[in-house]
Motif scaffolding. Structure first.
Motif, short mmCIF file in Angstrom:
data_model
loop_
_atom_site.label_atom_id
_atom_site.label_comp_id
_atom_site.label_asym_id
_atom_site.label_seq_id
_atom_site.Cartn_x
_atom_site.Cartn_y
_atom_site.Cartn_z
N ASP A 7 39.90 34.87 42.39
CA ASP A 7 38.73 35.75 42.38
C ASP A 7 38.21 35.94 43.80
OD1 ASP A 7 38.61 35.88 39.54
OD2 ASP A 7 37.75 33.88 39.53
N ARG A 29 34.63 30.33 39.17
CA ARG A 29 35.47 31.31 39.86
C ARG A 29 36.70 30.62 40.44
NH1 ARG A 29 31.86 33.14 37.50
NH2 ARG A 29 30.49 34.85 38.16
N ALA A 261 43.01 39.38 46.45
CA ALA A 261 41.86 39.04 45.62
C ALA A 261 40.88 40.20 45.69
CB ALA A 261 41.19 37.77 46.12
N GLU A 504 28.29 38.64 40.77
CA GLU A 504 29.65 38.98 40.33
C GLU A 504 29.85 38.22 39.03
OE1 GLU A 504 31.31 41.12 42.02
OE2 GLU A 504 30.20 41.14 43.90
N PRO A 507 34.36 36.61 36.07
CA PRO A 507 35.53 36.36 36.90
C PRO A 507 36.47 37.56 36.81
CG PRO A 507 35.08 34.50 35.43
CD PRO A 507 34.14 35.60 35.05
N ALA A 508 37.14 37.87 37.91
CA ALA A 508 37.96 39.08 37.94
C ALA A 508 39.24 38.94 37.15
CB ALA A 508 38.27 39.43 39.38
#
Ligand SMILES: Cc1cc2nc3c(=O)[nH]c(=O)nc-3n(C[C@H](O)[C@H](O)[C@H](O)COP(=O)(O)OP(=O)(O)OC[C@H]3O[C@@H](n4cnc5c(N)ncnc54)[C@H](O)[C@@H]3O)c2cc1C
Length: 509
Positions: A7, A29, A261, A504, A507-508
């Motif tokens: 991430d 993350r 990332a 954010e 989490p991506a």
């Protein structure tokens, strides 16, 4: 397209990088940390090897820098940066590291806290910085004195050396010549109580060259904790050389690897970060402004302590000092007083007008009565710039200098200090010297938070015009007071990472 590697990719494992990593992994993350170096040698060698080298090479080196920077321990941290960063100096000592833990391997661990007045021009509130000071203080361990206003997480105070204690006693007994002169026990990131994996300071007095028992904070200790988390991965010997963005950011490294990332966090130290960003920034004629603290070193003799035996203590700063010596906003300095007994004797002996043997005998007689004061001016008294060196391709040069009128300020300060030394019963010895800019390694302000334009960042450290690229080291500290900077760099990195973890939200991956 391949999945991103994390991430967040954090570049740099020094005080800034580790302070950003903790809040992110606590929020779940995935963090990949890349560091350009590896473990910069063990701390286990004997004192004489750490100070003088296995081949006594330190006795042959005297390049005018501080004695500490000439020890093998320091050279191992600094040399790889000198060789590989592509940064040279012109009237400036470009100090940086390429080693796991960064410059905290050799720092002096003296701590200062900024207050609301100090951060009046910053786009953040003092309460958020203070919360982060608390987080960091709790993690790293600070032996602080009762004089400090900020924070509750303190440990018992370490005993002062006898000469420092004597000077402090005199200060408290006699009124200062100047009401703004303050002298107090130094606040140091040294454990006075043991923690798992770190022993308390044993007062052995050779800690200027690294602490074998881990009592002095060093970011490598945090890396051991971070590596216990399944969300954290550290890759050594991964010097980042390029940053590119398409749908996400990609970091290219010197060995040809690449990692991607959605968000990158730069914590490579002010000079390391500038080198990494040089291709993304419109570095024009003038270059990138860099704030650094002009540094004065003053040798002092305390005659009443002549020929007394030294007392057990640590060999980092014993006392802190501050002085307002004029009416301007910048006429304010802070500093530290060290006992000299444990500094490398050769640098003193080499400068005495005596043979080596007589010099050593003379040094041994006076060592316990010698002190060195190091005084830092605020960064607005510097005029340093980072330029691209057109003749040398991608290389950068830092040119150093002082603000206009600095010479007069320096004289006014020296006079004010002389009066205080006299009152404290100290004799100022010849040899007071202003160091070449950079030697202090207190750097800031290249990409200040809150500034508009290509050289500014948001209050969260996001580089203007480059979404997803964050900076957490001293680069984004908007101004540089004369106070020690690292605790604030760490607290600010902690603050930014908490904000990123909160904003954010997902989490991506
Ligand atoms: C002798 C000395 C004494 C000091 N004493 C004090 C003191 O008493 N109090 C105080 O407050 N401050 C002190 N300092 C300053 C302090 O050390 C720095 O402020 C602090 O280390 C900065 O932390 P940082 O994480 O921003 O950068 P650094 O500590 O420089 O860490 C940067 C990290 O980034 C890595 N890196 C750099 N470039 C790259 C790249 N391209 N790719 C991958 N990784 C990279 C490096 O390997 C390193 O791990 C001292 C400094 C020195 C040299």
């Amino acid at each position: 397209m391949n999945a991103p590697d994390a991430d967040f990719i954090i570049i740099g494992s020094g005080p800034a990088g580790v302070s950003a990593a903790f809040p992110l992994i606590a929020a779940g993350r995935r963090v990949l940390m890349l560091d350009g170096g590896d473990d910069a040698g063990s701390q286990e060698e004997s004192r004489s090897v750490r100070v003088l080298g296995s081949n006594l090479e330190s006795l042959r080196t005297d390049d005018g820098s501080s004695p500490k920077l000439q020890t093998p321990a320091a050279r191992g941290i600094l040399e790889s940066f000198r060789d590989q960063s592509g940064i040279t100096g012109n009237g400036f000592f470009p100090i940086g590291s390429l080693a796991r833990g960064g410059l905290s391997n050799i720092w002096g661990a003296q701590i200062s806290y900024l207050d609301a007045e100090d951060i009046a021009a910053w786009p953040i509130d003092i309460a958020s910085l203070q919360r982060s000071y608390e987080h960091v203080a709790k993690r790293i361990g600070i032996s602080r004195n009762a004089d400090s206003a900020t924070g509750a997480d303190s440990e018992p105070v370490l005993p002062l050396g006898a000469t420092a204690a004597h000077v402090l006693h005199r200060h408290q007994a006699a009124k200062p010549a100047d009401g703004s002169f303050r002298l107090f026990p130094a606040i140091n990131a040294i454990l006075s109580e043991a923690r798992p994996g770190r022993a308390a300071c044993d007062l052995r007095g050779d800690c200027l060259y690294g602490c074998p028992s881990g009592a002095i904070y060093d970011s490598r200790q945090d890396l051991l904790l971070l590596r216990k988390s399944p969300h954290f991965r550290l890759l050594d010997n991964m010097r980042a050389v390029s940053l590119t963005r398409s749908s996400r950011w990609t970091v290219g490294t010197a060995d040809g690897s690449s990692f991607s990332a959605p968000r990158i966090i730069l914590a490579a130290g002010v000079l390391g970060t500038a080198a990494l960003l040089a291709d993304l920034l419109p570095l024009g004629e003038q270059g990138l402004r860099l704030l650094n603290s002009p540094t004065l070193a003053v040798p002092l003799l305390c005659p009443t302590r002549l020929s007394r035996s030294p007392t057990p203590t640590h060999s980092l700063a014993q006392l802190g000092l501050s002085l307002r010596y004029g009416s301007g906003a910048s006429d304010y300095v802070t500093g530290a007083i060290y006992e000299v007994g444990s500094l490398p004797a050769q640098s003193f002996i080499n400068r005495m007008p005596l043979g080596r043997k007589a010099g050593r005998a003379a040094f041994e007689t006076i060592a316990s009565s010698l002190l060195v004061a190091t005084i830092y001016y605020p960064g607005d008294q510097s005029r340093s710039y980072i330029h691209r060196d057109a003749a040398m391709g991608k290389r950068l040069t830092v040119s150093g200098g002082f603000a206009e009128g600095f010479g007069l300020r320096a004289e006014a300060l020296k006079n004010a200090l002389r009066r205080e030394w006299k009152r404290l019963g100290l004799i100022q010895l010849p040899g007071a010297s202003l160091a070449e800019p950079g030697i202090d390694a207190h750097f800031a302000g290249t990409l200040p938070m809150g500034a508009t334009g290509a050289f500014g960042t948001s209050s969260d450290g996001e580089l203007n015009h480059h979404p997803g690229l964050y900076i957490v080291d001293g680069s984004i500290i908007p101004d540089l007071s004369s106070k020690y900077i690292t605790m604030t760099i760490m607290a600010n990195a902690d603050r930014v990472a908490h904000r990123l973890a909160a904003t954010e939200a997902k989490p991506a991956l």
